[in-house]
Design a protein around this motif. Sequence first.
Motif, mmCIF file in Angstrom:
data_model
loop_
_atom_site.group_PDB
_atom_site.id
_atom_site.type_symbol
_atom_site.label_atom_id
_atom_site.label_comp_id
_atom_site.label_asym_id
_atom_site.label_seq_id
_atom_site.Cartn_x
_atom_site.Cartn_y
_atom_site.Cartn_z
ATOM 1 N N HIS A 17 21.200 9.898 4.624
ATOM 2 C CA HIS A 17 21.551 9.362 3.332
ATOM 3 C C HIS A 17 22.620 10.251 2.894
ATOM 4 O O HIS A 17 23.837 9.524 2.000
ATOM 5 C CB HIS A 17 20.174 9.415 2.414
ATOM 6 C CG HIS A 17 20.586 9.022 1.093
ATOM 7 N ND1 HIS A 17 20.642 7.803 0.620
ATOM 8 C CD2 HIS A 17 20.644 9.683 -0.297
ATOM 9 C CE1 HIS A 17 20.701 7.655 -0.559
ATOM 10 N NE2 HIS A 17 20.905 8.702 -1.085
ATOM 11 N N ARG A 18 22.556 11.481 3.041
ATOM 12 C CA ARG A 18 23.766 12.248 2.634
ATOM 13 C C ARG A 18 25.041 12.133 2.964
ATOM 14 O O ARG A 18 26.143 12.109 2.502
ATOM 15 C CB ARG A 18 23.305 13.912 2.656
ATOM 16 C CG ARG A 18 22.061 14.288 1.917
ATOM 17 C CD ARG A 18 22.140 15.827 1.901
ATOM 18 N NE ARG A 18 22.079 16.487 3.278
ATOM 19 C CZ ARG A 18 21.197 16.838 3.919
ATOM 20 N NH1 ARG A 18 20.016 16.378 3.517
ATOM 21 N NH2 ARG A 18 21.152 17.227 5.051
ATOM 22 N N ARG A 20 25.940 9.130 4.460
ATOM 23 C CA ARG A 20 26.405 7.742 3.647
ATOM 24 C C ARG A 20 27.169 8.119 2.462
ATOM 25 O O ARG A 20 28.071 7.420 1.961
ATOM 26 C CB ARG A 20 25.221 6.677 3.553
ATOM 27 C CG ARG A 20 24.983 6.074 5.054
ATOM 28 C CD ARG A 20 23.971 5.006 4.895
ATOM 29 N NE ARG A 20 22.737 5.208 4.081
ATOM 30 C CZ ARG A 20 21.603 5.669 4.802
ATOM 31 N NH1 ARG A 20 21.536 5.819 5.963
ATOM 32 N NH2 ARG A 20 20.652 5.738 4.014
ATOM 33 N N GLU A 21 26.293 8.783 1.564
ATOM 34 C CA GLU A 21 26.995 9.084 0.195
ATOM 35 C C GLU A 21 28.316 9.782 0.353
ATOM 36 O O GLU A 21 29.142 9.601 -0.473
ATOM 37 C CB GLU A 21 25.816 9.993 -0.595
ATOM 38 C CG GLU A 21 24.718 9.230 -0.962
ATOM 39 C CD GLU A 21 23.878 10.149 -1.928
ATOM 40 O OE1 GLU A 21 23.085 9.617 -2.871
ATOM 41 O OE2 GLU A 21 23.713 11.340 -1.719
ATOM 42 N N LEU A 22 28.410 10.812 1.293
ATOM 43 C CA LEU A 22 29.701 11.560 1.484
ATOM 44 C C LEU A 22 30.686 10.493 1.722
ATOM 45 O O LEU A 22 31.896 10.694 1.451
ATOM 46 C CB LEU A 22 29.296 12.321 2.464
ATOM 47 C CG LEU A 22 30.831 13.542 2.608
ATOM 48 C CD1 LEU A 22 31.145 14.337 1.607
ATOM 49 C CD2 LEU A 22 30.442 14.340 4.061
ATOM 50 N N MET A 24 30.719 7.012 1.483
ATOM 51 C CA MET A 24 30.768 5.666 1.134
ATOM 52 C C MET A 24 32.245 5.253 0.363
ATOM 53 O O MET A 24 32.601 4.196 0.202
ATOM 54 C CB MET A 24 29.774 5.448 0.420
ATOM 55 C CG MET A 24 29.550 6.105 -1.357
ATOM 56 S SD MET A 24 28.014 5.857 -1.886
ATOM 57 C CE MET A 24 28.255 4.424 -2.204
ATOM 58 N N ASN A 25 32.871 6.358 -0.444
ATOM 59 C CA ASN A 25 33.949 6.268 -1.295
ATOM 60 C C ASN A 25 35.363 6.779 -0.535
ATOM 61 O O ASN A 25 36.296 6.733 -1.265
ATOM 62 C CB ASN A 25 33.697 6.874 -2.438
ATOM 63 C CG ASN A 25 32.422 6.003 -3.426
ATOM 64 O OD1 ASN A 25 32.497 4.930 -3.244
ATOM 65 N ND2 ASN A 25 31.998 6.797 -4.076
ATOM 66 N N ARG A 49 30.609 6.108 7.724
ATOM 67 C CA ARG A 49 30.359 5.384 6.698
ATOM 68 C C ARG A 49 29.226 4.223 7.200
ATOM 69 O O ARG A 49 29.028 3.476 8.159
ATOM 70 C CB ARG A 49 31.612 4.216 6.809
ATOM 71 C CG ARG A 49 32.847 5.037 6.268
ATOM 72 C CD ARG A 49 34.125 4.177 6.341
ATOM 73 N NE ARG A 49 34.164 3.079 5.690
ATOM 74 C CZ ARG A 49 34.773 3.076 4.376
ATOM 75 N NH1 ARG A 49 35.057 4.321 3.790
ATOM 76 N NH2 ARG A 49 34.823 1.746 4.010
#
Length: 204
Positions: A17-18, A20-22, A24-25, A49
């Motif tokens: 999860h971390r 993907r958060e890192l 994603m943008n 991603r």
Amino acid sequence: MSQMFDDPLRWLRAAAHRTRELAMNRAETGLGHQDADDDAGTIGTDGARGFDPFPLLEALHRHGVRAVVIGQVAGIMHGSNELTGDLDLLWDGDPAHAPALADAFASVDARLTGETGDALPVRPESFLRPKVEFTATGAGGDCCTPALPWGSLDAREFLARALTASGPGGLEVHYASRDDLIRMRRAIGRPKDLRRAAELDAPG
């Protein structure tokens, strides 16, 4: 290591999860796991991603495949704080087990390539190579057999000593022992491997 983790799968879910958060943008890089920097690793590639190793891990379990998680996903399951964007697997290479392995990969829309980048069908014979690279729902990485050279190490022993983590719904995920993972890291010897081996070997 300063912490102990009695729920490796929960820790892995949190780390994914971390990741993907890192990522994603972050702008796409065009880099796959095979292009990873020897120091930063696959966290810097597009594999980060949407990274989620669980669709494939669950497929392997459903199809009765005993594949052992190696690489940094196994490191995370032992409490490593470094994130990754790929999933590496080791299985025994027995042709009798290849059909179930192929079915598991096919169920998550996997695509396979050889070490020279040639596309391979998702069929049992493709997995009998020492290593195939894959991309699948949630994750890409390498799927290896003990025929892949590991210096003086015997990868069949990694399989015999692998640990098993249990999760909801009866999910079982096999992963390399801490000591074997450290040995593998040091045998490969890239900067990221040596750094991660030192992290795992640090006093707890």
